[in-house]
Design a protein around this motif. Structure first.
Motif, short mmCIF file in Angstrom:
data_model
loop_
_atom_site.label_atom_id
_atom_site.label_comp_id
_atom_site.label_asym_id
_atom_site.label_seq_id
_atom_site.Cartn_x
_atom_site.Cartn_y
_atom_site.Cartn_z
N THR A 1 46.07 11.09 -26.89
CA THR A 1 45.15 12.20 -26.97
C THR A 1 43.80 12.03 -26.73
OG1 THR A 1 46.69 13.66 -28.11
CG2 THR A 1 44.39 14.59 -27.86
N GLN A 2 43.13 12.10 -25.76
CA GLN A 2 41.76 11.74 -25.37
C GLN A 2 41.07 12.97 -25.13
OE1 GLN A 2 40.81 9.46 -21.57
NE2 GLN A 2 39.75 8.13 -23.07
N LYS A 3 39.80 13.01 -25.82
CA LYS A 3 38.99 14.20 -25.70
C LYS A 3 37.84 13.69 -24.87
CE LYS A 3 40.91 16.95 -29.40
NZ LYS A 3 40.51 17.51 -30.90
N MET A 4 37.16 14.24 -23.95
CA MET A 4 35.98 13.85 -23.19
C MET A 4 35.05 14.99 -23.28
SD MET A 4 36.52 10.67 -21.94
CE MET A 4 35.88 10.37 -20.59
N ASP A 5 33.56 14.75 -23.51
CA ASP A 5 32.52 15.68 -23.50
C ASP A 5 31.67 15.03 -22.78
OD1 ASP A 5 30.19 17.26 -24.03
OD2 ASP A 5 31.08 18.20 -25.42
N MET A 6 31.43 15.26 -21.35
CA MET A 6 30.67 14.61 -20.54
C MET A 6 28.97 14.98 -20.73
SD MET A 6 33.02 13.14 -18.83
CE MET A 6 32.55 12.41 -17.59
N GLU A 7 28.81 16.42 -21.19
CA GLU A 7 27.36 16.87 -21.40
C GLU A 7 26.96 16.14 -22.81
OE1 GLU A 7 26.63 21.10 -19.43
OE2 GLU A 7 27.55 21.09 -21.56
N ALA B 1 31.20 8.47 -22.68
CA ALA B 1 32.16 9.54 -22.08
C ALA B 1 31.82 9.43 -20.25
CB ALA B 1 31.96 10.88 -22.52
N GLU B 2 32.69 8.49 -19.55
CA GLU B 2 32.21 8.52 -18.42
C GLU B 2 33.73 8.25 -17.77
OE1 GLU B 2 29.74 5.69 -16.91
OE2 GLU B 2 27.92 6.47 -17.83
#
Length: 413
Positions: free
Chosen positions: A76-82, A136-137
């Motif tokens: 489970t991977q969570k990403m927040d680009m902002e 986070a890219e």
């Protein structure tokens, strides 16, 4: 059991090819399902790279041999680009029942790593003046080097199977791609590619059956759900292959993968609360300072006629350490008469910046780009690794050259 980089690449390609093949089957009133699915995959990758502010990716893959689970992994991977935050929880189970887990968290100020077998959280803090790449890219695979060539290969593998497609209108204006292939429908080219790929994957990793002959695809099933916004939310692929080991025993290998993209715009990530936890601080620069500037050497040694013989020398010269960034040179020399035992002599410059990457890149004597790494060892010593294969962001392995020794001693001449 860990999959090598080559194995992961083969696994990913096999899954990708199977998904395209199993869901890209013939023209209907909606047009070519294959072309539509491929367009949806590309659009999803572009959105994940640029437009989606935050999201969660859940992945589960299982590999079985004659209904016995060889490997199962969930992530489970969570990403927040902002906010430039990332969190990843991964668990893997082997055929022996051994379970390993890994937790990672990263933002612009710190990174946290914990192995499931270790109660220690390894924390790296980054100064504000460090030009650290955003954690986070999303790297769009369709923009990677060689992506167009791989796409052509997949197109060739699919071939006439474009005439088998099923595309239906889904809920809320989306689309559903689905299809299956039986053994008789699998073309020779797909069998050839799958045979090569699966043998490379299995025979590189201990604990997997040693498949040697009669490898063919028995069944392929796949589905993908596209929402009304035009990106894929769920992907499922299932492929069954048959093959024989060196004893002639038949193996039915089943590979199943499920991928889910969810919580778009609603994914929440928070730094872990380490109050009371066992924490070990890790220096962002890898611990290098100006005192490491200098020349380090070790001997190239082989065994001949029951004796150890020095046939050459390796040299690492660290020319500077500036804000943790290490620059230097690596070279090898071979004594006269031993050129045939050691024909490939490396010589290259390197620049290692541990604040942005765990490895550096270099070109070997054949002009091939490789990965390397450098670490401190005991006083007056360093450890220099070459030919590194990246397994994931937290682990890798090295394929050593003949007679290689990675520990170098400082010279004080």
């Amino acid at each position: 059991m860990k999959l090598s980089k080559k194995s992961v690449t083969v696994l990913s390609f096999t899954i990708g090819a199977c998904l395209f093949v199993s869901t890209a089957f013939a023209d209907t009133l909606l047009g070519s399902g294959y072309d539509r699915l491929k367009g949806s995959v590309k659009n999803t990758a572009t959105l994940m790279e640029k437009d989606l502010k935050n999201y969660t990716i859940e992945t589960l893959y299982t590999l079985k041999d004659n209904d016995q689970t060889l490997l199962q992994s969930s992530s489970t991977q969570k990403m927040d680009m902002e906010k430039q935050m990332q969190e990843d929880n991964t668990a893997t189970k082997t055929a022996k029942g051994e379970t390993t887990s890994r937790y990672t968290y990263s933002d612009k100020k710190q990174s946290v790593y914990k192995n499931g077998t270790d109660n220690t959280y390894y924390v790296t803090e980054y100064p504000a003046n460090v030009n650290r790449k955003g954690p986070a890219e999303f790297n769009n695979p369709f923009k990677e080097k060689g992506a167009q060539e791989i796409e052509k290969i997949v197109d060739a593998v699919v071939g006439g199977l474009k005439d088998y497609v099923q595309v239906e209108e889904g809920q809320n204006g989306g689309k559903v791609y689905a299809g299956s292939l039986s053994e008789a429908q699998v073309p020779a080219l797909m069998n050839a590619v799958s045979s090569f790929g699966i043998k490379q994957m299995l025979n590189k990793d201990k604990g997997f059956p040693d498949i040697e002959s009669d490898v063919f695809v028995k069944k392929v099933v796949g589905s993908a759900v596209e929402n009304k916004a035009g990106y894929l939310e769920n992907i499922t692929g299932d492929i069954t292959l048959s093959g024989k080991d060196k004893n002639g025993t038949e193996h039915n290998l089943n590979l199943n993968i499920m991928v889910k993209l969810s919580e778009i715009g609603n994914t929440k990530i928070a730094a872990p609360d380490l109050t009371g936890a066992n924490v070990e601080k890790v220096n962002y620069s890898g611990g290098f300072s100006s005192k490491y500037v200098g020349t380090y050497k070790n001997n190239i040694v082989m065994e001949k006629d029951g004796k150890f013989v020095k046939i050459g020398e390796r040299t690492v010269e660290i020319t500077s350490v500036d804000d943790g960034k290490v620059t230097g040179k690596y070279s090898e020399t071979v004594n006269p008469g031993y050129e045939s035992q050691y024909p490939d002599k490396d010589a290259f410059d390197f620049e290692y910046n541990p604040s942005t990457s765990t490895t550096f890149t270099y070109k070997n004597e054949k002009g091939e780009q490789k990965n390397g790494s450098i670490h401190q060892s005991n006083s007056g010593k360093i450890y220099f690794e070459m030919n590194i294969e990246i397994i994931n962001e937290n682990s890798y392995r090295s394929e050593f050259k003949p007679y290689y020794d990675g520990e170098f001693n400082r010279t004080f001449e």
